[in-house]
Each structure stands twice: as structure tokens, then as C-alpha cells.
Design a protein around this motif. Structure first.
Motif, mmCIF file in Angstrom:
data_model
loop_
_atom_site.group_PDB
_atom_site.id
_atom_site.type_symbol
_atom_site.label_atom_id
_atom_site.label_comp_id
_atom_site.label_asym_id
_atom_site.label_seq_id
_atom_site.Cartn_x
_atom_site.Cartn_y
_atom_site.Cartn_z
ATOM 1 N N ASP A 1 34.762 -23.404 37.272
ATOM 2 C CA ASP A 1 34.123 -24.189 36.217
ATOM 3 C C ASP A 1 33.131 -23.381 35.380
ATOM 4 O O ASP A 1 32.437 -23.942 34.542
ATOM 5 N N GLY A 2 32.989 -22.094 35.636
ATOM 6 C CA GLY A 2 32.098 -21.242 34.854
ATOM 7 C C GLY A 2 30.626 -21.365 35.210
ATOM 8 O O GLY A 2 29.767 -20.858 34.488
ATOM 9 N N ASN B 1 29.271 -20.378 38.204
ATOM 10 C CA ASN B 1 28.895 -19.522 39.333
ATOM 11 C C ASN B 1 27.608 -18.754 39.078
ATOM 12 O O ASN B 1 26.812 -18.541 39.995
ATOM 13 N N HIS B 2 27.358 -18.361 37.835
ATOM 14 C CA HIS B 2 26.098 -17.678 37.526
ATOM 15 C C HIS B 2 24.914 -18.630 37.742
ATOM 16 O O HIS B 2 23.883 -18.243 38.313
ATOM 17 N N ALA B 3 25.066 -19.883 37.299
ATOM 18 C CA ALA B 3 23.999 -20.874 37.496
ATOM 19 C C ALA B 3 23.786 -21.121 38.988
ATOM 20 O O ALA B 3 22.644 -21.258 39.445
ATOM 21 N N ARG B 4 24.861 -21.161 39.750
ATOM 22 C CA ARG B 4 24.748 -21.350 41.201
ATOM 23 C C ARG B 4 24.002 -20.177 41.841
ATOM 24 O O ARG B 4 23.140 -20.377 42.690
ATOM 25 N N GLU C 1 34.438 -17.993 45.226
ATOM 26 C CA GLU C 1 33.011 -17.732 44.989
ATOM 27 C C GLU C 1 32.264 -19.038 44.739
ATOM 28 O O GLU C 1 31.155 -19.232 45.243
ATOM 29 N N LYS C 2 32.878 -19.940 43.983
ATOM 30 C CA LYS C 2 32.264 -21.245 43.707
ATOM 31 C C LYS C 2 31.987 -21.991 45.006
ATOM 32 O O LYS C 2 30.868 -22.484 45.225
#
Length: 178
Positions: A3-4, A6-9, A76-77
Motif C-alpha cells: 500500500d506504499g 512502509n516508510h510511514a510504518r 515488509e508491510k
């Protein structure tokens, strides 16, 4: 499909872990020197308990699976989501210990203020009993809901991304299985 986010996570994990590290540092710095007569009094016992809780949280293993192909955004998510949950639960536990230890320190300060270096005697009894009651009432107010609300309110006021933070019910369920 990823969902794009992963950086925020990953950023959220860093934020939670920073809070966790700060709370752990505080808990590790709790050192008091009660006399033999004071050693088992409520406030001193509470501080020892909070220190032990902090250590136990650090020693608890991370139970997420690390198998899977590296570089797969979907894997990764899922891994990042799992880490967010684990980190949030640990921070929740530390925040609860932090609040409880603060109550214990206030109890010690109140006790010291009442005694002013003297041994407890009959003239101190009512004030010491009131201090004990204040500690008990304060500890009763440090509920899981209160702790979760305090953490979430602080995070929200700082504009942090909270979309995948676990709910209180999820954290309680995880803690019951540990």
C-alpha cells in the motif's frame, strides 16, 4: 499488494521505540535507599516492582516471524505491522510502570516531607496514613484505559501517524497471552 505506507510504518516504529527507550532509561534510573524499617513499605516496594517490570519488558523476546523473501514489499508491510504492535505493547507497559513509579516517588517525597529526617512516631501517623491512602488512590487511577489514552493523546498532539497502532483491547489481549 503493498500500500506504499512502509516508510510511514518504519517511521512509526522509530517514534515508538524512542519513547520506549526514554521510558526504559527513566525506569533504570530509579534508585532509592530505604532504611531496613522502610524497605517493605508500599512506595519503596512499588519502585522495586517498577524497575523489575522495566527489566522484564526488555528481556521479553520478540515473537514475530522473520522468514520470507527480502525485498518483498508485502512481506515488509506485515513485518512492520507486527513490529508496530510489539513496540506499542512494550511502550504501553513501560508507560504504565513509569506512571506508577512517579506515584511512588511522590509518596517518598511526601513521606520525607512529613518526617523531616525523624523516625516515624505517633505524631506522624495520620499524615503518613494520608500519604499511603493518596498513593493507593493514585495507583487505582492508573488504569489501562488511562495509560492508553495518555499515550495516544500525546502522540496525536504531536501529529504522529497512528493508523496502525493497536487498540487497548488488542494490547490487553496480547499481554494476557504473555
Amino acid at each position: 499488494m503493498s500500500d506504499g505506507l512502509n516508510h510511514a510504518r518504519a517511521m512509526r516504529i522509530a517514534e515508538i521505540m524512542t519513547d520506549f527507550r526514554n521510558l526504559q532509561y527513566y525506569l533504570s534510573q530509579l534508585h532509592t535507599t530505604p532504611t531496613a524499617e522502610e524497605y517493605y513499605l508500599e512506595g519503596y516496594s512499588l519502585l522495586r516492582q517498577c524497575t523489575a517490570e522495566g527489566q522484564a519488558i526488555l528481556e521479553a523476546p520478540f515473537a514475530a516471524s522473520s522468514s520470507g523473501a527480502g525485498g518483498n514489499p508485502e512481506h515488509e508491510k506485515q513485518q512492520l505491522k507486527s513490529i508496530i504492535v510489539d513496540a506499542a505493547v512494550r511502550r504501553f507497559q513501560c508507560q504504565r510502570s513509569f506512571l506508577r513509579s512517579h506515584a511512588g516517588l511522590r509518596w517518598i517525597n511526601s513521606r520525607n516531607s512529613i518526617l523531616r529526617g525523624q523516625k516515624p512516631n505517633a505524631s506522624h501517623m495520620s499524615a503518613l496514613q494520608a500519604t499511603d491512602m493518596t498513593l493507593r488512590m493514585e495507583l487505582l487511577s492508573i488504569t489501562d484505559a488511562y495509560v492508553e489514552s495518555a499515550v495516544r493523546t500525546q502522540d496525536a498532539s504531536q501529529g504522529k501517524w497512528l493508523a496502525e497502532d493497536p487498540s487497548l483491547a488488542q494490547m490487553q489481549q496480547i499481554l494476557m497471552t504473555r
